[in-house]
Scaffold this motif. Structure first.
Motif, PDB file in Angstrom:
ATOM      1  N   THR A 126       5.402   7.192   3.108  1.00  0.00           N
ATOM      2  CA  THR A 126       6.952   7.594   3.410  1.00  0.00           C
ATOM      3  C   THR A 126       7.047   9.095   2.606  1.00  0.00           C
ATOM      4  OG1 THR A 126       7.624   5.310   2.927  1.00  0.00           O
ATOM      5  CG2 THR A 126       9.371   7.210   3.089  1.00  0.00           C
ATOM      6  N   VAL A 127       7.371  10.028   3.809  1.00  0.00           N
ATOM      7  CA  VAL A 127       7.583  11.453   3.319  1.00  0.00           C
ATOM      8  C   VAL A 127       9.000  11.610   2.373  1.00  0.00           C
ATOM      9  CG1 VAL A 127       8.047  13.740   4.134  1.00  0.00           C
ATOM     10  CG2 VAL A 127       6.430  12.345   5.276  1.00  0.00           C
ATOM     11  N   HIS A 128       8.866  12.214   1.449  1.00  0.00           N
ATOM     12  CA  HIS A 128       9.929  12.916   0.761  1.00  0.00           C
ATOM     13  C   HIS A 128      10.497  14.111   0.958  1.00  0.00           C
ATOM     14  CE1 HIS A 128      10.415   8.887  -1.012  1.00  0.00           C
ATOM     15  NE2 HIS A 128       8.985   8.994  -1.518  1.00  0.00           N
ATOM     16  N   HIS A 129       9.532  15.105   1.257  1.00  0.00           N
ATOM     17  CA  HIS A 129       9.763  16.574   1.429  1.00  0.00           C
ATOM     18  C   HIS A 129       8.583  16.909   2.318  1.00  0.00           C
ATOM     19  CE1 HIS A 129      10.248  20.757   0.740  1.00  0.00           C
ATOM     20  NE2 HIS A 129       8.947  20.972   0.617  1.00  0.00           N
ATOM     21  N   ALA A 130       9.002  17.599   3.619  1.00  0.00           N
ATOM     22  CA  ALA A 130       7.952  18.604   4.170  1.00  0.00           C
ATOM     23  C   ALA A 130       8.460  19.914   4.540  1.00  0.00           C
ATOM     24  CB  ALA A 130       7.544  17.491   5.472  1.00  0.00           C
ATOM     25  N   GLY A 131       8.119  20.881   3.958  1.00  0.00           N
ATOM     26  CA  GLY A 131       8.565  22.290   4.070  1.00  0.00           C
ATOM     27  C   GLY A 131       7.645  23.004   5.141  1.00  0.00           C
ATOM     28  N   ARG A 132       7.569  24.447   4.726  1.00  0.00           N
ATOM     29  CA  ARG A 132       6.917  25.416   5.328  1.00  0.00           C
ATOM     30  C   ARG A 132       5.505  25.195   4.948  1.00  0.00           C
ATOM     31  NH1 ARG A 132      10.966  29.097   4.275  1.00  0.00           N
ATOM     32  NH2 ARG A 132       9.240  29.690   2.880  1.00  0.00           N
ATOM     33  N   SER A 133       5.263  24.900   3.559  1.00  0.00           N
ATOM     34  CA  SER A 133       3.855  25.211   3.194  1.00  0.00           C
ATOM     35  C   SER A 133       3.522  23.747   2.481  1.00  0.00           C
ATOM     36  CB  SER A 133       3.756  26.216   1.987  1.00  0.00           C
ATOM     37  OG  SER A 133       4.661  26.194   1.220  1.00  0.00           O
ATOM     38  N   THR A 134       4.256  22.938   1.972  1.00  0.00           N
ATOM     39  CA  THR A 134       3.854  21.798   1.243  1.00  0.00           C
ATOM     40  C   THR A 134       4.642  20.439   1.736  1.00  0.00           C
ATOM     41  OG1 THR A 134       5.440  21.939  -0.520  1.00  0.00           O
ATOM     42  CG2 THR A 134       3.062  22.880  -0.922  1.00  0.00           C
ATOM     43  N   GLY A 135       3.916  19.188   1.639  1.00  0.00           N
ATOM     44  CA  GLY A 135       4.612  18.170   2.066  1.00  0.00           C
ATOM     45  C   GLY A 135       4.432  16.928   0.625  1.00  0.00           C
ATOM     46  N   ILE A 136       5.302  16.100   0.189  1.00  0.00           N
ATOM     47  CA  ILE A 136       5.132  15.108  -0.673  1.00  0.00           C
ATOM     48  C   ILE A 136       5.611  13.901  -0.315  1.00  0.00           C
ATOM     49  CG2 ILE A 136       6.164  14.507  -2.830  1.00  0.00           C
ATOM     50  CD1 ILE A 136       6.867  17.437  -3.331  1.00  0.00           C
ATOM     51  N   ALA A 137       4.734  12.847  -0.296  1.00  0.00           N
ATOM     52  CA  ALA A 137       4.896  11.589   0.084  1.00  0.00           C
ATOM     53  C   ALA A 137       4.534  10.554  -1.217  1.00  0.00           C
ATOM     54  CB  ALA A 137       4.299  11.450   1.400  1.00  0.00           C
ATOM     55  N   ASP A 138       4.935   9.347  -0.713  1.00  0.00           N
ATOM     56  CA  ASP A 138       4.401   8.250  -1.508  1.00  0.00           C
ATOM     57  C   ASP A 138       3.988   7.055  -0.788  1.00  0.00           C
ATOM     58  OD1 ASP A 138       6.838   6.624  -1.131  1.00  0.00           O
ATOM     59  OD2 ASP A 138       7.651   7.194  -2.841  1.00  0.00           O
ATOM     60  N   GLY A 139       3.228   6.185  -1.301  1.00  0.00           N
ATOM     61  CA  GLY A 139       2.602   5.054  -0.560  1.00  0.00           C
ATOM     62  C   GLY A 139       2.787   3.904  -1.233  1.00  0.00           C
ATOM     63  N   GLU A 140       2.673   2.867  -0.500  1.00  0.00           N
ATOM     64  CA  GLU A 140       2.427   1.320  -1.551  1.00  0.00           C
ATOM     65  C   GLU A 140       1.458   0.608  -0.486  1.00  0.00           C
ATOM     66  OE1 GLU A 140       6.872   0.430  -2.911  1.00  0.00           O
ATOM     67  OE2 GLU A 140       6.197  -0.656  -1.015  1.00  0.00           O
ATOM     68  N   ILE A 141       0.707  -0.087  -1.178  1.00  0.00           N
ATOM     69  CA  ILE A 141      -0.190  -1.346  -0.374  1.00  0.00           C
ATOM     70  C   ILE A 141       0.536  -2.668  -0.934  1.00  0.00           C
ATOM     71  CG2 ILE A 141      -2.432  -2.572   0.053  1.00  0.00           C
ATOM     72  CD1 ILE A 141      -3.666   0.136  -1.241  1.00  0.00           C
ATOM     73  N   ARG A 142       0.859  -3.291   0.359  1.00  0.00           N
ATOM     74  CA  ARG A 142       1.430  -4.709   0.176  1.00  0.00           C
ATOM     75  C   ARG A 142       0.810  -5.574   1.068  1.00  0.00           C
ATOM     76  NH1 ARG A 142       6.242  -5.174  -2.454  1.00  0.00           N
ATOM     77  NH2 ARG A 142       7.103  -3.423  -3.218  1.00  0.00           N
ATOM     78  N   GLY A 143       0.732  -6.968   0.818  1.00  0.00           N
ATOM     79  CA  GLY A 143       0.348  -7.954   1.527  1.00  0.00           C
ATOM     80  C   GLY A 143       1.204  -8.143   2.710  1.00  0.00           C
ATOM     81  N   ALA A 144       0.421  -8.089   3.904  1.00  0.00           N
ATOM     82  CA  ALA A 144       1.108  -8.195   5.135  1.00  0.00           C
ATOM     83  C   ALA A 144       1.873  -9.459   5.255  1.00  0.00           C
ATOM     84  CB  ALA A 144       0.206  -8.110   6.438  1.00  0.00           C
ATOM     85  N   GLU A 145       1.627 -10.718   4.573  1.00  0.00           N
ATOM     86  CA  GLU A 145       2.295 -11.797   4.910  1.00  0.00           C
ATOM     87  C   GLU A 145       3.435 -11.966   3.810  1.00  0.00           C
ATOM     88  OE1 GLU A 145      -0.032 -15.251   6.042  1.00  0.00           O
ATOM     89  OE2 GLU A 145      -1.068 -14.199   7.440  1.00  0.00           O
ATOM     90  N   ASP A 146       2.948 -11.753   2.344  1.00  0.00           N
ATOM     91  CA  ASP A 146       3.816 -12.214   1.246  1.00  0.00           C
ATOM     92  C   ASP A 146       4.355 -11.029   0.848  1.00  0.00           C
ATOM     93  OD1 ASP A 146       1.766 -10.836   0.065  1.00  0.00           O
ATOM     94  OD2 ASP A 146       0.877 -12.526  -1.121  1.00  0.00           O
ATOM     95  N   GLY A 147       3.913  -9.673   1.209  1.00  0.00           N
ATOM     96  CA  GLY A 147       4.821  -8.556   0.715  1.00  0.00           C
ATOM     97  C   GLY A 147       4.377  -8.202  -0.926  1.00  0.00           C
ATOM     98  N   LYS A 148       3.304  -8.713  -1.330  1.00  0.00           N
ATOM     99  CA  LYS A 148       2.992  -8.575  -2.883  1.00  0.00           C
ATOM    100  C   LYS A 148       2.492  -7.245  -2.829  1.00  0.00           C
ATOM    101  CE  LYS A 148       0.756 -11.784  -4.837  1.00  0.00           C
ATOM    102  NZ  LYS A 148      -0.129 -12.846  -5.242  1.00  0.00           N
ATOM    103  N   LEU A 149       2.872  -6.620  -4.034  1.00  0.00           N
ATOM    104  CA  LEU A 149       2.561  -5.206  -4.078  1.00  0.00           C
ATOM    105  C   LEU A 149       1.104  -5.011  -4.944  1.00  0.00           C
ATOM    106  CD1 LEU A 149       3.340  -2.039  -4.018  1.00  0.00           C
ATOM    107  CD2 LEU A 149       4.485  -2.456  -6.323  1.00  0.00           C
ATOM    108  N   TYR A 150       0.141  -4.501  -4.548  1.00  0.00           N
ATOM    109  CA  TYR A 150      -1.134  -4.383  -4.843  1.00  0.00           C
ATOM    110  C   TYR A 150      -1.661  -2.914  -5.428  1.00  0.00           C
ATOM    111  CZ  TYR A 150      -2.060  -8.675  -2.593  1.00  0.00           C
ATOM    112  OH  TYR A 150      -2.102  -9.985  -2.355  1.00  0.00           O
ATOM    113  N   ALA A 151      -0.982  -1.832  -4.862  1.00  0.00           N
ATOM    114  CA  ALA A 151      -0.983  -0.472  -5.372  1.00  0.00           C
ATOM    115  C   ALA A 151       0.201   0.501  -5.005  1.00  0.00           C
ATOM    116  CB  ALA A 151      -2.498   0.011  -4.750  1.00  0.00           C
TER     117      ALA A 151
END
Length: 163
Positions: A126-151
């Motif tokens: 998911t992007v939080h900022h995308a400007g002319r020269s930089t972009g900042i995003a975060d991410g999560e790895i979740r179980g596809a079936e149970d939604g458990k957070l792995y990273a």
């Protein structure tokens, strides 16, 4: 519905820089996800594919297999890093205008728990900022079936106007 996955099998299969710059990042990512352009071979090697593309958000679905295990019998941290770098950076790419490109400047991950081999996961960028020269995003790895957070992860990308 037919499986859209089509991976590049040699360097000539990959989109040229001219092809990439002729589209917005969102158009480029959508073309890969829909199978109109081949995906990079790293996705085939590591076992993941972009399954959801929208402006500012990309989801890769993957299933770690035996070939990505480390010597102690768990999924190698590089697998977590690769799928998180891919979803976060590609989310930023969806914000990149025609004539520009991007690359990862840095990323960080936090592994919360081991992913059992054969478990399908979703890596959500998911992007939080995308400007002319930089972009900042975060991410999560979740179980596809149970939604458990792995990273979780975060990234900074450099955005470069080439045309």
């Amino acid at each position: 519905m037919a499986d859209p996955r089509k991976y590049a099998e040699n360097p000539d299969d990959l989109a040229t820089l001219d092809d990439i710059l002729s589209m917005s990042g969102l158009e480029f990512m959508t073309a890969i996800a829909e199978g109109r352009l081949p995906g990079p071979p790293i996705g085939q090697t590591m076992g993941f594919w972009p399954t959801h593309i929208e402006e500012g958000k990309v989801i890769f679905t993957g299933t770690p297999e035996f070939k990505v295990m480390n010597p102690i019998g768990t999924v190698h941290g590089g697998w977590y890093g690769t799928i998180l770098d891919s979803c976060m950076a590609c989310a930023i790419q969806t914000k990149v205008p025609k004539g520009s490109t991007y690359t990862t400047l840095e990323y960080k991950i936090n592994i919360i728990r081991p992913i059992p081999i054969g478990t399908q996961v979703e890596a959500i960028g998911t992007v939080h900022h995308a400007g002319r020269s930089t972009g900042i995003a975060d991410g999560e790895i979740r179980g596809a079936e149970d939604g458990k957070l792995y990273a979780t992860g975060s990234t900074t990308c450099i955005i470069m106007k080439l045309r």
